[in-house]
Motif scaffolding. Structure first.
Motif, PDB file in Angstrom:
ATOM      1  N   LYS A   1     139.422  56.710  64.554  1.00 33.96           N
ATOM      2  CA  LYS A   1     139.595  57.310  65.838  1.00 33.96           C
ATOM      3  C   LYS A   1     140.562  56.849  66.796  1.00 33.96           C
ATOM      4  O   LYS A   1     141.337  57.561  67.364  1.00 33.96           O
ATOM      5  N   LEU A   2     140.816  55.353  66.595  1.00 35.50           N
ATOM      6  CA  LEU A   2     141.933  55.042  67.479  1.00 35.50           C
ATOM      7  C   LEU A   2     143.265  55.536  66.885  1.00 35.50           C
ATOM      8  O   LEU A   2     144.171  55.899  67.630  1.00 35.50           O
ATOM      9  N   ARG A   3     143.408  55.816  65.715  1.00 35.46           N
ATOM     10  CA  ARG A   3     144.556  56.138  64.957  1.00 35.46           C
ATOM     11  C   ARG A   3     144.817  57.861  65.243  1.00 35.46           C
ATOM     12  O   ARG A   3     145.906  58.271  65.336  1.00 35.46           O
ATOM     13  N   SER A   4     143.757  58.398  65.518  1.00 35.36           N
ATOM     14  CA  SER A   4     143.850  59.887  65.810  1.00 35.36           C
ATOM     15  C   SER A   4     144.175  59.935  67.218  1.00 35.36           C
ATOM     16  O   SER A   4     144.340  61.141  67.667  1.00 35.36           O
ATOM     17  N   ASP A   5     144.311  59.066  67.850  1.00 36.99           N
ATOM     18  CA  ASP A   5     144.568  58.977  69.506  1.00 36.99           C
ATOM     19  C   ASP A   5     146.071  59.126  69.540  1.00 36.99           C
ATOM     20  O   ASP A   5     146.772  57.785  69.609  1.00 36.99           O
ATOM     21  N   THR A   6     146.758  60.095  69.501  1.00 37.29           N
ATOM     22  CA  THR A   6     148.062  60.250  69.400  1.00 37.29           C
ATOM     23  C   THR A   6     149.004  59.572  70.573  1.00 37.29           C
ATOM     24  O   THR A   6     150.077  58.940  70.586  1.00 37.29           O
ATOM     25  N   LYS A   7     148.220  59.784  71.954  1.00 37.18           N
ATOM     26  CA  LYS A   7     148.971  59.276  73.197  1.00 37.18           C
ATOM     27  C   LYS A   7     148.796  57.728  73.018  1.00 37.18           C
ATOM     28  O   LYS A   7     149.968  57.178  73.243  1.00 37.18           O
ATOM     29  N   LEU A   8     147.726  57.162  72.634  1.00 36.44           N
ATOM     30  CA  LEU A   8     147.581  55.627  72.357  1.00 36.44           C
ATOM     31  C   LEU A   8     148.923  55.191  71.414  1.00 36.44           C
ATOM     32  O   LEU A   8     149.633  54.252  71.701  1.00 36.44           O
TER      33      LEU A   8
END
Length: 244
Positions: free
Chosen positions: A163-170
């Motif tokens: 889910k972290l990797r899918s957070d494009t802004k992050l």
């Protein structure tokens, strides 16, 4: 950068902040300096603020009375803003902590920063982006609740790697910050990366994703290499730069 002995003014909007949160807020404020002025603003004749009174006493916060003279107008906000400007012009404070989720303080935060003084904002997730971005640093109140919880309980709230990797802004922000801060060898000081992230996103905080430390968050993405620097501290590199 604010040092522990630097003076801070803490101004709280009682109409907009639950009193149960103030202890955690002040603990966070102590990381940045000394809260030499602590004031909480509201119309204390109203029964809905009664729960604030024992809290203000416990934490030695000065209640500032402001009657709601006109329906539909927030006199409390105006009083806080006027006091903030008076305190700013004393030139005594290295930073201001504005505790509210109200966008009415956006211009105040911007004006304080124009004087070269740091602004720390604290509020709920509903806080408008304009106010968050007007601060040098903005911290969500629920993050402070989690930080105070048991470490085992806090771990349950961690956002998993996929889910972290899918957070494009992050991920985009981290990659850009690492690239910007990196030297010729492709390695960047992790602390510098964190500073760059916060300049782009004042509400950036690894605790927003359930990670106490920035290094834990970066490792969890599994997209970066982290090593100890020869001179101490940590350094980070985009994995793709190594061909991984």
């Amino acid at each position: 950068m604010v040092q522990p002995n630097d003076l801070l003014a803490v101004l709280v909007d009682a109409d907009n902040v639950p009193p149960a949160k103030i202890g955690a807020v002040l603990a966070e404020v102590a990381r940045f300096g000394t809260a030499s002025v602590k004031r909480v603003y509201g119309d204390w004749t109203k029964t809905n603020l009664s729960s604030w009174k024992p809290v203000a006493s416990e934490y030695v916060i000065q209640p500032m009375q402001q009657f709601a003279n006109t329906i539909g107008k927030n006199a409390t906000d105006s009083a806080l803003i006027i006091d903030a400007m008076d305190l700013l012009y004393t030139r005594r404070f290295h930073g201001f902590c504005i505790v509210s989720s109200d966008s009415d303080f956006t211009r105040l935060a911007s004006r304080i920063r124009e004087e070269g003084v740091i602004v720390y904002g604290f509020g709920e997730r509903k806080t408008p982006e304009a106010f968050r971005n007007a601060c040098d640093r903005f911290t969500y109140l629920d993050v402070l609740d989690e930080a105070a919880a048991e470490s085992t309980a806090a771990a349950l709230t961690r956002v998993p790697p996929p889910k972290l990797r899918s957070d494009t802004k992050l991920i985009s922000g981290l990659r850009i910050s690492v690239t910007t801060a990196s030297g010729e060898d492709g390695w960047a000081n992790l602390a510098t990366v964190g500073q760059l992230m916060r300049k782009q996103q004042p509400d950036f905080d690894s605790r927003n994703w359930g990670y106490t430390k920035l290094s834990d968050l970066v490792r969890a993405t599994e997209l970066f290499l982290i090593e100890t620097r020869p001179a101490g501290g940590l350094q980070v590199q985009n994995k793709k730069k190594n061909g991984d």
